[in-house]
Design a protein around this motif. Structure first.
Motif, short mmCIF file in Angstrom:
data_model
loop_
_atom_site.label_atom_id
_atom_site.label_comp_id
_atom_site.label_asym_id
_atom_site.label_seq_id
_atom_site.Cartn_x
_atom_site.Cartn_y
_atom_site.Cartn_z
N TYR A 1 53.85 63.84 61.01
CA TYR A 1 55.05 64.64 61.28
C TYR A 1 54.63 66.11 61.38
O TYR A 1 54.28 66.74 60.38
CB TYR A 1 56.03 64.44 60.13
CG TYR A 1 57.41 65.01 60.33
CD1 TYR A 1 58.34 64.38 61.14
CD2 TYR A 1 57.80 66.18 59.68
CE1 TYR A 1 59.63 64.89 61.29
CE2 TYR A 1 59.08 66.69 59.82
CZ TYR A 1 59.99 66.04 60.64
OH TYR A 1 61.24 66.55 60.78
N ALA B 1 67.16 69.59 62.88
CA ALA B 1 66.92 68.51 63.84
C ALA B 1 68.23 67.91 64.36
O ALA B 1 68.27 67.34 65.45
CB ALA B 1 66.08 67.42 63.18
N GLU B 2 69.31 68.04 63.58
CA GLU B 2 70.59 67.44 63.95
C GLU B 2 71.64 68.48 64.33
O GLU B 2 72.79 68.14 64.58
CB GLU B 2 71.11 66.59 62.79
CG GLU B 2 70.18 65.45 62.42
CD GLU B 2 70.62 64.72 61.16
OE1 GLU B 2 71.47 65.26 60.44
OE2 GLU B 2 70.11 63.62 60.91
N ASN C 1 62.79 71.20 62.74
CA ASN C 1 62.71 69.90 62.04
C ASN C 1 62.68 70.06 60.52
O ASN C 1 62.04 69.28 59.81
CB ASN C 1 61.49 69.10 62.51
CG ASN C 1 61.52 68.82 63.99
OD1 ASN C 1 62.57 68.52 64.55
ND2 ASN C 1 60.38 68.94 64.64
#
Length: 462
Positions: A339, A60-61, A248
């Motif tokens: 989620y 995700a980052e 994710n």
């Protein structure tokens, strides 16, 4: 720790060696910025060095660590987190660092994990994995905010020769950064064996009886699926497929001997950046729908299902209690959200806080593990039941895996959606939260769903 600003690697090594006390050694760490390279190409190239590799990615980052080799190793059997903290601080006290970048995961970085329950009798399956082990890689590639950094960590002694070491390190660097290595072919599953499914269901029933007698509120039980593959699995290829299919998630891989523990977990345990804490409460699981309408119905049911909401609330309350002595400014929303992942969807609550002075990421991990999502509630009683009745040695499954650096940054996830690869065989692990009204067949089906992420990348159905 000694900070050096000399840019020439030979000069850095020479200064570090010249100031070593007689009959001692010290860690020297040198970091530089490098041109673009695919981290997985670096990982594949490292295989030729015939050293153990480590991989960590927060998809995700767009944050990735790739390590190979071992400049320093921390292991412990008793008081494992306290011992790891002491050994880490001792290493840093005399280390020499040349790192001009204020980038998390550069410089002296330790990558590793721990066993779920060090008191559980260890089996042959996990013989290569210690109760806790952290490795400072000799060679580390860090990808952060679309920039790449290369760190060399090396233990030096008073009789080492700086020029010789510098030349050797240069040769390795050229090998790691050379053109892309040809990747291995995909594997296919040619056999699968469920470890005692009927006995596992009976254990679920026993757990519900334990709960009904008010001895415990929730027990998480895991089971094992053993696979036979058509060829030896290649961890680099598995990582590629996990990156493609599990957005994710935290993708991880730890080699030990000929074994590799690998997976894609959605569950962050804790992240520390400049004393800011970020964590995740992730409990309550449902499959994805085949259509948007079906997916929305499942989403709604998950969000309003008493069993899943209760299971999730266990985790939220435990999280708050575990960090309150180490943090200030704790912020936890009152309601979870859903989620979504490719194969599954979970109830999710984010947590933020500020780490108190003197507290460390290992303090937090020690207090968080095992979470109610992987152990149960109350912790001591549920883990005791697991230790006595569960049909497998979890090893590192369900336990903290991640990294920390010499600037007090770090990140750990809970090692679920994972498998232990052993040549052309693999063990996959999945668990479920058992409460008083749990139905063994339904819990069995839930674990079947949780096997899907790893099954799909090993050549099984998606």
């Amino acid at each position: 720790m000694i900070e050096l600003k000399e840019e020439n690697i030979e000069a850095v090594l020479e200064e570090a060696i010249n100031t070593i006390l007689p009959r001692n050694s010290r860690l020297v760490s040198i970091t530089k910025k490098v041109e673009s390279i695919d981290p997985l190409s670096f990982y594949d190239a490292a295989k030729q060095l015939r050293t153990e590799r480590q991989y960590w990615s927060s998809t995700a980052e767009a944050y990735t660590l790739v390590g190979t080799g071992c400049a320093f190793e921390i292991t412990a059997k008793k008081d494992r987190f306290e011992t790891a903290e002491q050994e880490w601080n001792k290493l840093l006290n005399d280390a020499v660092s040349n790192n001009p970048y204020d980038v998390p995961g550069t410089g002296i970085v330790s990558i590793g994990g721990a066993a779920f329950d060090p008191e559980k009798e260890k089996t042959e399956l996990w013989e290569n994995f210690e109760p806790i082990r952290f490795t400072v890689p000799e060679f580390l590639l860090t990808e952060y905010e679309d920039e790449l950094y290369y760190t060399v960590n090396i233990m030096v002694r008073e009789d080492d020769h700086p020029r010789q070491l510098a030349n050797e390190l240069k040769e390795v660097e050229e090998q790691l950064f050379k053109e892309k290595v040809q990747t291995a072919s995909d594997t296919h599953i040619v056999g699968r064996y469920e470890v005692s499914p009927d006995l596992w269901k009976q254990t679920v029933k026993e757990a519900t009886e334990e709960i009904k007698q008010n001895k415990v509120e929730k027990i998480v039980l895991a089971r094992e699926l053993r696979l036979k593959l058509d060829r030896e699995a290649d961890s680099g290829n598995i990582i590629r497929k996990l990156l493609d299919t599990q957005p994710n998630s935290f993708i991880f891989s730890f080699e030990r001997g000929k074994d590799c523990f690998i997976g894609a977990t959605p569950e962050r345990l804790v992240k520390i950046r400049q004393n800011n804490l970020f964590s995740t409460c992730l409990a309550g699981t449902a499959p994805r729908g085949k259509t948007e309408e079906e997916d929305a119905r499942i989403n709604y049911h998950l969000l309003h299902d008493p069993k899943n909401r209760g299971e999730h609330d266990f985790v939220v309350q435990m999280m708050k209690k575990a960090i309150e002595n180490y943090c200030t400014d704790i912020d936890i929303p009152n309601e979870p959200v859903v989620y979504p992942l490719k194969n599954l969807q979970h109830l999710y609550t984010p947590v933020t806080a500020r780490l108190k002075k003197g507290s460390t990421i290992l303090d937090i991990i020690k207090n968080l593990h095992p979470t109610p999502a992987l152990g149960g509630t109350p912790r001591k009683e549920s883990v005791a039941f697991i230790r006595e009745h569960e049909l497998l040695d979890r090893g590192w499954y369900g336990a903290p895996v991640g990294w920390l650096d010499n600037k007090e940054n770090g990140e750990f996830a809970v090692a679920i959606r994972s498998g232990l690869i052993q040549g052309d065989e693999a063990s996959l692990f999945a668990g479920c939260g058992v409460v008083k009204d749990s139905d063994p067949e339904e819990e069995y089906e839930e674990t079947d769903i949780k096997f899907l992420p790893m099954l799909s990348v090993l050549g099984g159905p998606e």
